[in-house]
Design a protein around this motif. Structure first.
Motif, PDB file in Angstrom:
ATOM      1  N   VAL A 466      -3.656  44.369 -22.591  1.00 15.18           N
ATOM      2  CA  VAL A 466      -4.401  43.376 -23.376  1.00 15.18           C
ATOM      3  C   VAL A 466      -5.855  43.823 -23.481  1.00 15.18           C
ATOM      4  CG1 VAL A 466      -4.787  41.981 -21.299  1.00 15.18           C
ATOM      5  CG2 VAL A 466      -5.098  40.960 -23.550  1.00 15.18           C
ATOM      6  N   PHE A 487      -6.020  33.338 -20.334  1.00 15.61           N
ATOM      7  CA  PHE A 487      -4.892  34.102 -20.858  1.00 15.61           C
ATOM      8  C   PHE A 487      -3.709  34.043 -19.893  1.00 15.61           C
ATOM      9  CE2 PHE A 487      -2.892  38.385 -21.795  1.00 15.61           C
ATOM     10  CZ  PHE A 487      -2.271  37.950 -22.959  1.00 15.61           C
ATOM     11  N   ARG A 662       2.307  37.772 -27.685  1.00 22.40           N
ATOM     12  CA  ARG A 662       1.434  38.046 -28.829  1.00 22.40           C
ATOM     13  C   ARG A 662       0.971  36.745 -29.491  1.00 22.40           C
ATOM     14  NH1 ARG A 662       4.646  43.060 -30.158  1.00 22.40           N
ATOM     15  NH2 ARG A 662       3.194  44.765 -29.712  1.00 22.40           N
ATOM     16  N   SER A 665      -1.674  35.101 -27.420  1.00 20.67           N
ATOM     17  CA  SER A 665      -2.892  35.902 -27.508  1.00 20.67           C
ATOM     18  C   SER A 665      -3.633  35.611 -28.811  1.00 20.67           C
ATOM     19  CB  SER A 665      -2.549  37.387 -27.408  1.00 20.67           C
ATOM     20  OG  SER A 665      -3.695  38.185 -27.589  1.00 20.67           O
ATOM     21  N   GLN A 666      -2.877  35.536 -29.914  1.00 20.89           N
ATOM     22  CA  GLN A 666      -3.500  35.253 -31.214  1.00 20.89           C
ATOM     23  C   GLN A 666      -4.103  33.851 -31.248  1.00 20.89           C
ATOM     24  OE1 GLN A 666      -3.762  37.305 -34.258  1.00 20.89           O
ATOM     25  NE2 GLN A 666      -3.600  38.690 -32.503  1.00 20.89           N
ATOM     26  N   GLN A 672      -8.029  39.672 -30.357  1.00 24.93           N
ATOM     27  CA  GLN A 672      -7.479  40.065 -29.053  1.00 24.93           C
ATOM     28  C   GLN A 672      -6.188  40.843 -29.288  1.00 24.93           C
ATOM     29  OE1 GLN A 672      -8.098  37.500 -25.608  1.00 24.93           O
ATOM     30  NE2 GLN A 672      -5.873  37.295 -25.472  1.00 24.93           N
ATOM     31  N   ILE A 674      -2.716  42.952 -28.109  1.00 28.38           N
ATOM     32  CA  ILE A 674      -1.656  43.227 -27.135  1.00 28.38           C
ATOM     33  C   ILE A 674      -1.074  44.598 -27.471  1.00 28.38           C
ATOM     34  CG2 ILE A 674       0.589  42.498 -26.237  1.00 28.38           C
ATOM     35  CD1 ILE A 674      -1.740  40.672 -25.492  1.00 28.38           C
TER      36      ILE A 674
END
Length: 820
Positions: A466, A487, A662, A665-666, A672, A674
């Motif tokens: 990441v 996260f 993912r 993360s988005q 950001q 992956i």
């Protein structure tokens, strides 16, 4: 007769003969094509990896540079030491360093992680890389504090910048910082970097935002390369560098006492230990070609039986024996050329297929292809093959009394031919046994390796990279900690996820990271070489469950072990046994410059196989220490946003898990990234890639050899049964039962197989010693393999013999006698 006219007649006659027996011709061409195709395909790998010089001017002048240390004979080079090596040596025309890395690329479409290298300014000029556009790095651009510049790869230029011709002097944003593009590296430029992904970004090493870059005690994964001055030998350069490093040990004893320089020819360093593996494989595929030749020779001997009368008539009409021999050799060479042509096509396809399945760490794989040397090799083995399998029929015909054969109706040399064919079958069986034994040993070795406990549970565990948004690259330590905590929390909330942990140090069977320490209450040793060395894992509390580690005693890290609490560490049982053989390390406190304050040992876990399932026990640095991510100093924390690693355990670690990671993360930021997802099962598999590659190829060669040997024994027995039709008919007429005939034929086949096995066993006992360094936990004379393989081979031989034996039992005595 004009020689050319005679040759053309031989060629026309050969083509007519092929037309009369298209099935036999096709079988011979396919057999030879398989043998030549396999040999050509593997030779193309050997040629590119071992034989071809490196693709740089004067490659013999290039050497790999490493720094030897107390625990690493071939360690990486601290940046400041490299600068002194560069300045003080007298035998190199140039020196350079490179260090693999990755960058978060933003501002050019969708954010992504791109792999690259930090390099010194001399790196590309030393290797004569000419940029597609722009220029190389200038002298001084690799100094700490210089203006940020970058070279980009041709692939990235075309993919992200639409091949813009004005790309030079434009900006590119890497890890939130803008670099000026000064050139484009052509896709044709290759530099092996240990099996890492293709490099698309190159940045001067002085731009690396790492405080340890100015520490003489930190190698930081920096690799060196040098070009010797013309006329200088590597021995002279080693003596020169010994003087340089001795002077540095005097000037900086705390970091350089006990260190030295190691110089290895660059090609030798790149190829490493793969050379012996490829030589063993090339020898193995050579056996396949020999078996193919023996098979074809057997087919041609059988075919020549029906042509004895033809050649007797030709001799009666004035043809000399040499002309008959020339005719047979012409036919065999033509067949070989046909097989070679098809084999070359198979090799072109096979090489492409092999490239997709080669281990990622195979050096110089990008250079593998069919070049002039490979084509010459193919032509040479094609002609050699044609002569080799054509010799036996030709010699038999040259010794034949054609007049006698004409009287006897073409049956004069059957007994002699049978003996030759049986010898060929024995040779086939022997060579097949050698290949099967080699493959069996590799299978047994891999089974031993797979049975080793790596110290963690790889099932349903995903390792994923990441990269935080660019804004975090310059954020405070507290802000970065908060981002990682958020996260972690989001990933932990994904359905099915059972444990999550960041990991910033070493990864088992992957990248390594080491540090030095001493115990509280002891005086700090005066040099790095006198301190204790350990592998460091910088992790979070969830790591114990995520990796499936076993806690021996004490406790693991907890959420309370954070930036506000006293520093703690967990050690492995190797640490405990080595440093406290009669005591308990729990409660003891270690000192390390990385933490800046003493840390208490609070627990002991089982050792993890960091260096490989087969190699870990032999390494000098084996002690392992686990440190808490959130207790790291801010200068360490600030290095993580550009590329951290996370371990996730879930009930199902398939593609659905990665998609979910993912998505969360988005949700945090579309900048950001992956990247680099890999299950721990595949990490283990990759660590065994070389052995799996060898086992696969040896298995394919052995299966092909077994098939050809089976076809060979079937063909010989079918021929023998045909020749003994009268004898079998008489036996049946005199009262022999059909089971007796079946046993008679199978007994003959069994004798041939057993003789072949005996010959093969003797050969295998000698040849498998060459594989000793490829094996683990298995002797080159492993009894189980040497028992199982002969049993399998004899069983297959008897199975291949059953059809002609069964046909023999169906002979009608009256028909057989009438035929005679």
């Amino acid at each position: 007769m004009n020689p050319m006219t005679g040759l053309m007649q031989d060629l026309r006659c050969a083509v007519r003969q092929f037309g009369k027996a298209p099935g036999l011709t096709a079988a011979i061409v396919i057999t030879i094509a398989l043998g030549i195709g396999a040999n050509t395909s593997l030779f193309s790998v050997v040629n590119s990896v071992l034989l071809n010089p490196l693709p740089y001017p004067y490659p013999e002048q290039l050497v790999a540079l490493r720094e030897s240390k107390a625990n690493f004979e071939f360690g990486t080079i601290p940046y400041l030491n490299f600068r002194d090596w560069q300045k003080d040596n007298r035998t190199f025309s140039a020196m350079a360093v490179w260090r693999s890395t990755a960058f978060s690329l933003t501002g050019a479409g969708e954010a992504e992680q791109v792999f690259g290298d930090f390099v010194s300014s001399d790196f590309f000029p030393m290797l004569s890389m000419k940029p597609l556009l722009g220029r190389n790095f200038a002298a001084g651009e690799d100094e700490i504090g210089a203006a940020p510049t970058a070279l980009i790869g041709e692939g990235l230029w075309r993919r992200k910048f639409d091949s813009a011709s004005d790309i030079v002097s434009k900006g590119i944003t890497l890890d939130g910082r803008t670099y000026t593009i000064v050139g484009v590296v052509p896709a044709s430029f290759h530099f092996w970097s240990g099996g890492s992904p293709a490099r698309e970004i190159f940045v001067p090493i002085g731009q690396w935002n790492n405080n340890l870059l100015t520490s003489r005690g930190a190698g930081l994964g920096i690799n060196g390369i040098g070009r010797l001055k013309p006329g200088v030998t590597i021995e002279q350069a080693r003596a020169d560098m010994a003087t340089v490093t001795s002077n540095l040990a005097v000037a900086y004893p705390d970091a350089n006492k006990g260190t030295g320089a190691r110089l290895i020819p660059l090609k030798e360093w790149i190829v490493g230990g793969v050379g012996r593996l490829l030589v063993v494989l090339l020898a193995s595929v050579g056996f396949v070609l020999l078996i193919a030749c023996v098979n074809v020779a057997n087919l041609l001997l059988a075919r020549s039986t029906g042509r004895t009368r033809e050649f007797a008539i030709r001799a009666a009409l004035g043809a000399s024996q040499s002309r008959v021999v020339r005719q047979l050799l012409t036919e065999s060479v033509l067949l070989a050329l046909g097989g070679g042509t098809v084999g070359l096509l198979l090799a072109a396809w096979g090489t492409r297929a092999a490239l997709s399945s080669l281990p990622t760490a195979l050096p110089r794989s990008a250079e593998i292809g069919l070049d002039g040397r490979v084509l010459f090799f193919t032509l040479a083995i094609t002609l050699f093959t044609g002569i080799l399998f054509g010799v036996a029929p030709a010699l038999k015909m040259s010794s034949q009394d054609f007049g006698e054969s004409l009287k006897e109706g073409g049956r004069g040399i059957r007994g002699s031919r049978n003996r030759v064919q049986r010898v060929f079958v024995v040779a086939e069986m022997g060579m097949a046994l050698v290949l099967l034994t080699g493959a069996g040993l590799m299978v047994r070795s891999l089974m031993q390796l797979w049975s080793i406990d790596p110290g963690f549970n790889p099932q349903n565990t995903l390792n994923v990279g990441v990269s935080l948004p660019p804004a975090m690259m310059t954020a405070s330590g507290d802000a970065i900690r908060a981002a990682f905590r958020e996260f972690d929390s989001r990933v932990a909330s994904i359905p099915g996820v059972t444990a999550v942990s960041q990991t910033w140090g070493a990864l088992p069977l992957g990248g390594d990271d080491e540090f030095t320490f001493w115990f509280e209450g002891q005086l700090e040793p005066t040099s790095q070489s006198e301190k204790n060395w350990a592998i460091d894992y910088i992790v979070e509390p969830g790591y114990l469950r995520a990796m499936g580690l076993s806690l021996v005693r004490g406790r693991f890290l907890t959420e309370q072990d954070n930036e506000h609490s006293a520093r703690v560490v967990v050690v492995d049982d190797v640490f405990a046994r080595k440093l406290f053989p009669n005591g308990d390390p729990i409660g003891k406190r270690i000192q390390t410059k990385m933490l800046g304050q003493p840390a208490e040992i609070v627990g002991i876990v089982r050792h993890v196989k960091q260096w490989g399932l087969d190699a870990d026990d032999d390494q000098s640095v084996r002690m392992q220490i686990y440190l808490a991510c959130m207790q790291m100093p801010d200068e360490v924390i600030r290095l993580q946003p550009s590329g951290s690693s996370m371990i996730v355990r879930a009930r199902n670690a398939g593609t659905g898990l990665l998609d979910s990671i993912r998505r969360v993360s988005q949700q945090m930021s579309n900048e950001q990234v992956i990247f680099g997802a890999q299950t721990m099962d595949s990490v283990i598999a990759d660590s065994l890639a070389d052995r799996r590659f060898a086992m696969t190829l040896l298995g394919v060669f052995a299966a092909l050899a077994l098939l050809l040997a089976s076809v060979g024994i079937y063909g010989v027995l079918a021929y023998v049964v045909g020749q003994r039709t009268q004898e079998i008919g008489i036996r049946i007429a005199l009262g022999a039962r059909r089971p007796d005939i079946l046993r008679l034929i199978l007994a003959g086949a069994g004798r041939l197989a057993l003789i072949g096995v005996a010959v093969g066993l003797v050969s295998a006992l000698g040849l498998t010693r060459l594989m000793a360094n490829l094996l683990y936990g298995v002797s080159p004379r492993d009894p189980l393999t040497f028992i199982a393989v002969p049993v399998i081979l004899v069983s297959v031989a008897l199975l291949a013999s059953y059809l002609p034996a069964r046909r023999a039992t169906q002979v009608d005595p009256m028909t057989a006698l009438r035929y005679e």
